[in-house]
Scaffold this motif. Structure first.
Motif, PDB file in Angstrom:
ATOM      1  N   ASN A 141     -10.512  -5.757   9.190  1.00 44.24           N
ATOM      2  CA  ASN A 141      -9.653  -4.630   9.548  1.00 44.24           C
ATOM      3  C   ASN A 141      -8.354  -5.117  10.181  1.00 44.24           C
ATOM      4  OD1 ASN A 141     -11.639  -2.856   8.716  1.00 44.24           O
ATOM      5  ND2 ASN A 141     -12.399  -2.429  10.784  1.00 44.24           N
ATOM      6  N   TYR A 157      -7.792  -2.412   5.321  1.00 44.76           N
ATOM      7  CA  TYR A 157      -8.771  -3.488   5.367  1.00 44.76           C
ATOM      8  C   TYR A 157      -8.860  -4.199   4.031  1.00 44.76           C
ATOM      9  CZ  TYR A 157     -11.993  -0.529   2.690  1.00 44.76           C
ATOM     10  OH  TYR A 157     -12.570   0.237   1.709  1.00 44.76           O
ATOM     11  N   ASP A 158      -9.526  -5.314   4.039  1.00 47.67           N
ATOM     12  CA  ASP A 158      -9.892  -6.017   2.823  1.00 47.67           C
ATOM     13  C   ASP A 158     -11.222  -6.721   3.073  1.00 47.67           C
ATOM     14  OD1 ASP A 158      -9.824  -7.399   0.301  1.00 47.67           O
ATOM     15  OD2 ASP A 158      -7.670  -7.106   0.325  1.00 47.67           O
ATOM     16  N   THR A 159     -11.765  -7.327   2.031  1.00 45.00           N
ATOM     17  CA  THR A 159     -13.068  -7.978   2.129  1.00 45.00           C
ATOM     18  C   THR A 159     -12.988  -9.399   1.593  1.00 45.00           C
ATOM     19  OG1 THR A 159     -14.182  -5.859   1.826  1.00 45.00           O
ATOM     20  CG2 THR A 159     -15.505  -7.845   1.514  1.00 45.00           C
ATOM     21  N   ASN A 218     -12.576  -9.637  11.843  1.00 43.07           N
ATOM     22  CA  ASN A 218     -13.747  -9.705  10.979  1.00 43.07           C
ATOM     23  C   ASN A 218     -14.833  -8.820  11.591  1.00 43.07           C
ATOM     24  OD1 ASN A 218     -16.004 -10.411   9.446  1.00 43.07           O
ATOM     25  ND2 ASN A 218     -15.389 -12.552   9.268  1.00 43.07           N
ATOM     26  N   GLY A 272     -17.721 -10.882   1.394  1.00 36.52           N
ATOM     27  CA  GLY A 272     -18.561  -9.817   1.909  1.00 36.52           C
ATOM     28  C   GLY A 272     -18.254  -9.415   3.335  1.00 36.52           C
ATOM     29  N   ASN A 273     -17.264 -10.054   3.973  1.00 36.92           N
ATOM     30  CA  ASN A 273     -16.865  -9.722   5.349  1.00 36.92           C
ATOM     31  C   ASN A 273     -15.695  -8.750   5.322  1.00 36.92           C
ATOM     32  OD1 ASN A 273     -17.190 -13.211   6.347  1.00 36.92           O
ATOM     33  ND2 ASN A 273     -18.764 -11.694   5.986  1.00 36.92           N
ATOM     34  N   LYS A 274     -15.874  -7.575   5.920  1.00 37.69           N
ATOM     35  CA  LYS A 274     -14.806  -6.582   5.994  1.00 37.69           C
ATOM     36  C   LYS A 274     -13.833  -6.961   7.104  1.00 37.69           C
ATOM     37  CE  LYS A 274     -14.093  -1.559   6.341  1.00 37.69           C
ATOM     38  NZ  LYS A 274     -13.554  -1.346   7.698  1.00 37.69           N
TER      39      LYS A 274
END
Length: 333
Positions: free
Chosen positions: A142, A133-135, A174, A138-140
């Motif tokens: 996957n 994952y990344d951000t 998201n 502020g939204n993670k």
């Protein structure tokens, strides 16, 4: 191919770091990644309760929706061995109901369950890998793999060996809103195969060629640039004009696959969406605007959903280029 698959995990990162977190929940989100008129269906229900369409000329079965999901799941488990892989989330629409021959004369309200037959004409599934994952903002996000099997795209009046249609993708989901983020190099929109072996090979090649870091980099860039309220109003108006333009003029303008109902959702959520609405001064960054489009896409039918997902990112990146270069884009005036 082995080197390509390794690149998916180890390609040097220039801007973003894809984090792996082994301690994640086993259960996928209960929120629907697509709404429209779809229903949630379990994998066991697809396998045990749904009949499989056949070719009319020889009564041989097409690749079943269950087999498509299981093939993809096996490839994902092999390539991403050691990662956290959630069970498939499945949505179906357009039920095709029937009955067994012995019950042909029964009134519908007297049919027993075992006398009824059912399959869904259109099916979409996603397999989420929350340990990759990344951000952004502020939204993670996957890593997510999935596909569409829509029998309405196949010629059932044929015989075994005819090409079947599939859509396959790899991208990100998201987790704030379950919007799917799909890029061109992670999407096979018109995959035609005549056997399960060909399907397996095509999915394997797609996962090997996808550049997750470039995808993330493009989406991160969207968060760094904004448009004003006046530009948003201009954009929305031009988007509504686009379908009615003369064909010759359309060819000179970036394609937009969103219709009036989706654009109405984008406009409403510009003011009201909890996560992606405008700032107090009316400005909105392109990452939030992109998510307004992908959110509106949830009302799209399964067979068009992924095409519009890809179009949303292409369209947003074209806006980004225009904003960065202070150049003219027809939609922005």
């Amino acid at each position: 191919m082995e080197n390509e698959l390794m690149r998916l995990h180890t390609q040097p990162e220039t801007r973003l770091t894809v984090t792996r977190n082994p301690e994640v929940d086993q259960q996928s989100t209960s929120s629907a990644f697509i709404e429209a008129n779809t229903l949630s269906v379990s994998l066991s229900e697809l396998q045990q309760d749904h009949i499989i369409p056949v070719y009319v000329k020889d009564n041989e079965p097409l690749v079943s929706q269950y087999e498509f999901i299981e093939t993809t799941n096996a490839i994902v488990s092999s390539i991403f061995k050691g990662e956290q892989i959630l069970s498939p989330s499945i949505r179906c629409s357009h039920p095709i109901k029937g009955r067994i021959p012995d019950a042909k004369d029964k009134p519908a309200n007297q049919l027993q369950d075992w006398e009824k037959t059912l399959y869904y004409e259109r099916m979409m599934f996603v397999i989420e890998i929350p340990s990759i994952y990344d951000t952004i903002e502020g939204n993670k996000l996957n890593l997510t793999i999935g596909g569409v099997k829509a029998y309405n795209l196949d010629n059932l009046y044929n015989k075994k060996g005819a090409a079947e249609h599939f859509k396959v993708f790899i991208g990100f989901q998201n987790t704030v809103c379950t919007n799917l983020c799909v890029r061109t190099d992670g999407f096979l929109g018109d995959l035609r195969v005549s056997s399960s072996e060909q399907l397996h090979s095509a999915i394997y090649q797609l996962l090997g060629s996808y550049d997750q870091h470039l995808h993330l980099s493009h989406m991160q860039s969207l968060a760094e640039h904004s448009i004003s309220e006046q530009q948003f109003a201009q954009l929305l108006g031009r988007c509504r004009m686009y379908p009615h333009l003369p064909s010759a003029q359309k060819k000179q303008i970036p394609e937009l696959l969103y219709g009036d109902s989706q654009l109405t959702s984008v406009c409403r959520d510009y003011y009201k969406d909890v996560n992606f609405c405008r700032q107090e001064d009316g400005r909105i960054n392109l990452w939030k605007l992109y998510n307004l489009f992908t959110g509106a896409n949830k009302s799209t039918y399964i067979d068009q959903f992924l095409d519009r997902s890809v179009n949303a990112l292409d369209f947003s990146c074209q806006m980004l280029d225009a904003v960065k270069q202070a150049s003219t884009m027809w939609y922005l005036g």
